[in-house]
Enzyme design. Structure first.
Site, mmCIF file in Angstrom:
data_model
loop_
_atom_site.group_PDB
_atom_site.id
_atom_site.type_symbol
_atom_site.label_atom_id
_atom_site.label_comp_id
_atom_site.label_asym_id
_atom_site.label_seq_id
_atom_site.Cartn_x
_atom_site.Cartn_y
_atom_site.Cartn_z
ATOM 1 N N LYS A 150 -66.699 109.717 -19.694
ATOM 2 C CA LYS A 150 -67.562 110.067 -19.068
ATOM 3 C C LYS A 150 -68.339 108.444 -19.133
ATOM 4 O O LYS A 150 -68.864 108.330 -18.021
ATOM 5 C CB LYS A 150 -68.941 110.694 -19.897
ATOM 6 C CG LYS A 150 -69.026 112.290 -19.611
ATOM 7 C CD LYS A 150 -68.529 112.509 -18.273
ATOM 8 C CE LYS A 150 -68.874 114.320 -18.217
ATOM 9 N NZ LYS A 150 -69.042 114.540 -17.212
ATOM 10 N N TYR A 205 -64.045 112.922 -24.744
ATOM 11 C CA TYR A 205 -65.321 112.829 -23.966
ATOM 12 C C TYR A 205 -66.524 111.556 -23.204
ATOM 13 O O TYR A 205 -65.975 111.462 -22.126
ATOM 14 C CB TYR A 205 -66.214 113.774 -24.330
ATOM 15 C CG TYR A 205 -67.293 114.182 -23.865
ATOM 16 C CD1 TYR A 205 -66.457 114.991 -22.708
ATOM 17 C CD2 TYR A 205 -68.495 114.111 -23.458
ATOM 18 C CE1 TYR A 205 -68.010 115.611 -21.600
ATOM 19 C CE2 TYR A 205 -69.924 115.051 -23.123
ATOM 20 C CZ TYR A 205 -69.275 115.921 -21.544
ATOM 21 O OH TYR A 205 -70.445 116.199 -20.890
HETATM 22 N N1 LIG Z 1 -73.408 121.096 -21.166
HETATM 23 C C1 LIG Z 1 -74.210 120.115 -20.970
HETATM 24 O O1 LIG Z 1 -74.893 119.808 -22.122
HETATM 25 C C2 LIG Z 1 -73.555 118.866 -20.464
HETATM 26 C C3 LIG Z 1 -74.146 117.621 -20.965
HETATM 27 C C4 LIG Z 1 -73.808 116.570 -19.892
HETATM 28 C C5 LIG Z 1 -72.883 116.716 -19.024
HETATM 29 N N2 LIG Z 1 -72.854 117.513 -18.864
HETATM 30 C C6 LIG Z 1 -71.805 118.076 -17.550
HETATM 31 O O2 LIG Z 1 -71.882 118.860 -17.056
HETATM 32 C C7 LIG Z 1 -70.703 119.608 -15.918
HETATM 33 C C8 LIG Z 1 -71.236 120.888 -16.346
HETATM 34 O O3 LIG Z 1 -70.610 121.331 -17.254
HETATM 35 P P1 LIG Z 1 -71.280 122.453 -18.230
HETATM 36 O O4 LIG Z 1 -71.866 122.626 -18.978
HETATM 37 O O5 LIG Z 1 -72.450 123.422 -17.053
HETATM 38 O O6 LIG Z 1 -70.010 123.507 -18.603
HETATM 39 P P2 LIG Z 1 -69.472 125.117 -18.120
HETATM 40 O O7 LIG Z 1 -69.940 125.874 -18.012
HETATM 41 O O8 LIG Z 1 -68.231 125.124 -19.061
HETATM 42 O O9 LIG Z 1 -68.680 125.154 -17.252
HETATM 43 C C9 LIG Z 1 -67.483 123.700 -16.029
HETATM 44 C C10 LIG Z 1 -67.226 124.338 -14.861
HETATM 45 O O10 LIG Z 1 -66.587 123.138 -14.885
HETATM 46 C C11 LIG Z 1 -65.138 123.638 -14.209
HETATM 47 N N3 LIG Z 1 -63.504 123.059 -14.038
HETATM 48 C C12 LIG Z 1 -63.673 122.475 -15.077
HETATM 49 N N4 LIG Z 1 -62.003 122.261 -15.071
HETATM 50 C C13 LIG Z 1 -62.109 122.446 -13.824
HETATM 51 C C14 LIG Z 1 -61.253 121.815 -12.376
HETATM 52 N N5 LIG Z 1 -59.718 121.462 -13.058
HETATM 53 N N6 LIG Z 1 -61.315 121.891 -11.078
HETATM 54 C C15 LIG Z 1 -62.412 122.820 -10.885
HETATM 55 N N7 LIG Z 1 -63.196 122.879 -11.951
HETATM 56 C C16 LIG Z 1 -62.670 123.457 -13.159
HETATM 57 C C17 LIG Z 1 -65.404 125.258 -14.656
HETATM 58 O O11 LIG Z 1 -64.764 126.638 -14.257
HETATM 59 P P3 LIG Z 1 -63.737 127.292 -14.843
HETATM 60 O O12 LIG Z 1 -64.567 128.389 -15.146
HETATM 61 O O13 LIG Z 1 -62.573 127.955 -14.560
HETATM 62 O O14 LIG Z 1 -63.345 127.492 -16.328
HETATM 63 C C18 LIG Z 1 -66.779 125.775 -14.789
HETATM 64 O O15 LIG Z 1 -66.795 126.269 -13.445
HETATM 65 C C19 LIG Z 1 -69.773 118.653 -16.607
HETATM 66 O O16 LIG Z 1 -69.537 117.766 -16.318
HETATM 67 C C20 LIG Z 1 -69.913 118.075 -18.163
HETATM 68 O O17 LIG Z 1 -68.962 117.012 -18.722
HETATM 69 C C21 LIG Z 1 -72.896 118.985 -19.312
#
Ligand SMILES: NC(=O)c1ccc[n+]([C@@H]2O[C@H](COP(=O)([O-])OP(=O)(O)OC[C@H]3O[C@@H](n4cnc5c(N)ncnc54)[C@H](OP(=O)(O)O)[C@@H]3O)[C@@H](O)[C@H]2O)c1
Length: 230
Positions: free
Chosen positions: A160, A156
């Site tokens: 990133k 990861y």
């Molecule tokens: N949560 C944190 O603490 C955090 C911190 C820093 C950065 N981020 C970043 O924030 C972003 C959103 O993450 P989140 O925490 O909201 O996670 P999440 O709730 O797991 O949501 C991830 C989203 O990405 C979609 N996705 C995954 N693979 C995909 C693909 N091949 N094509 C299209 N959509 C796809 C998922 O769709 P499905 O529902 O179909 O799986 C879901 O809608 C990510 O880039 C993550 O790395 C998160």
């Protein structure tokens, strides 16, 4: 040209992407809610008055179909939020194989390149196109190199970090155009990605992404308290 700005958020059926879509819709933008699953995308869009767009960032045909649809229905794109991301490939770095990193890179890095390249012609038609790559503080090489840094989830963190490199490369290449490109760190939010272990809400994280998407924050790697070190 129509005054209402048009934004596409990938992976927006849940989590930070969904809250970002909600925030951009509340700010008056027309929001195209990208989701790889049609039913989940339609349900999420219905909640916030967005337009569902089927979009799997790892599937070039699905990305091409989405571009055709946005071209036909809207003719341009003002904001692209590359939010879709995964946290896969756990284990100590020394134990991991290249295969363990592949899914993470396919979505978090190559997916962003596929989507950005495909939508760039539409972004160039905007008076001021904006690309927001949802990165992470875990991808900061400066923080990873700190003497007290822990052992990262290599699949990861390194993806990133690569995404941040992609942000800087696009930003340099588009320097003389109206299209701007930034990375954002939403902070540790409780979402499915981390089995809800984050300390902040998805809406908290999305607020940072929304500000960056609207051009209301300065800097190139934007976090809660300003610039995150690369
Ligand atoms: N949560 C944190 O603490 C955090 C911190 C820093 C950065 N981020 C970043 O924030 C972003 C959103 O993450 P989140 O925490 O909201 O996670 P999440 O709730 O797991 O949501 C991830 C989203 O990405 C979609 N996705 C995954 N693979 C995909 C693909 N091949 N094509 C299209 N959509 C796809 C998922 O769709 P499905 O529902 O179909 O799986 C879901 O809608 C990510 O880039 C993550 O790395 C998160």
């Amino acid at each position: 040209m129509d005054d209402v700005r048009i934004a596409l958020v990938t992976g927006a059926n849940k989590g930070i992407g969904f809250e970002t879509a909600r925030g951009l819709a509340a700010a008056g933008l027309t929001v195209l809610l990208g989701a790889r699953d049609e039913a989940r995308g339609a349900a999420a869009s219905g909640e916030i008055g967005a337009v569902p767009v089927r979009l799997d960032v790892t599937d070039a045909a699905s990305v091409a179909a989405a571009v055709t649809r946005v071209t036909d229905e809207f003719g341009r794109l003002d904001v692209l939020v590359n939010n879709a991301g995964v946290l896969t490939g756990w284990g100590r770095p020394a134990d991991l194989t290249a295969a363990d990193l592949r899914t993470s890179y396919e979505v978090n890095v190559f997916g962003v390149v596929t989507v950005t390249r495909a939508f760039l012609p539409l972004l160039r038609r905007s008076a001021g196109g904006r690309i927001v790559n949802v990165s992470s503080g875990l991808g900061s090489l400066t923080l990873l190199a700190a003497p007290d840094a822990g052992i990262p989830v290599m699949s990861y963190s390194s993806a990133k970090a690569a995404l941040n490199g992609v942000t800087l490369a696009y930003a340099a290449d588009l320097r003389d155009t109206p299209v701007t490109v930034v990375s954002v760190d939403p902070g540790l939010c409780a979402t499915d990605l981390n089995h809800r272990t984050g300390t902040r809400t998805a809406a908290d994280g999305a607020a940072i992404v929304v500000r960056a998407a609207l051009g209301d924050s300065t800097g190139r790697f934007i976090g809660e308290s300003g610039e995150v070190p690369w």
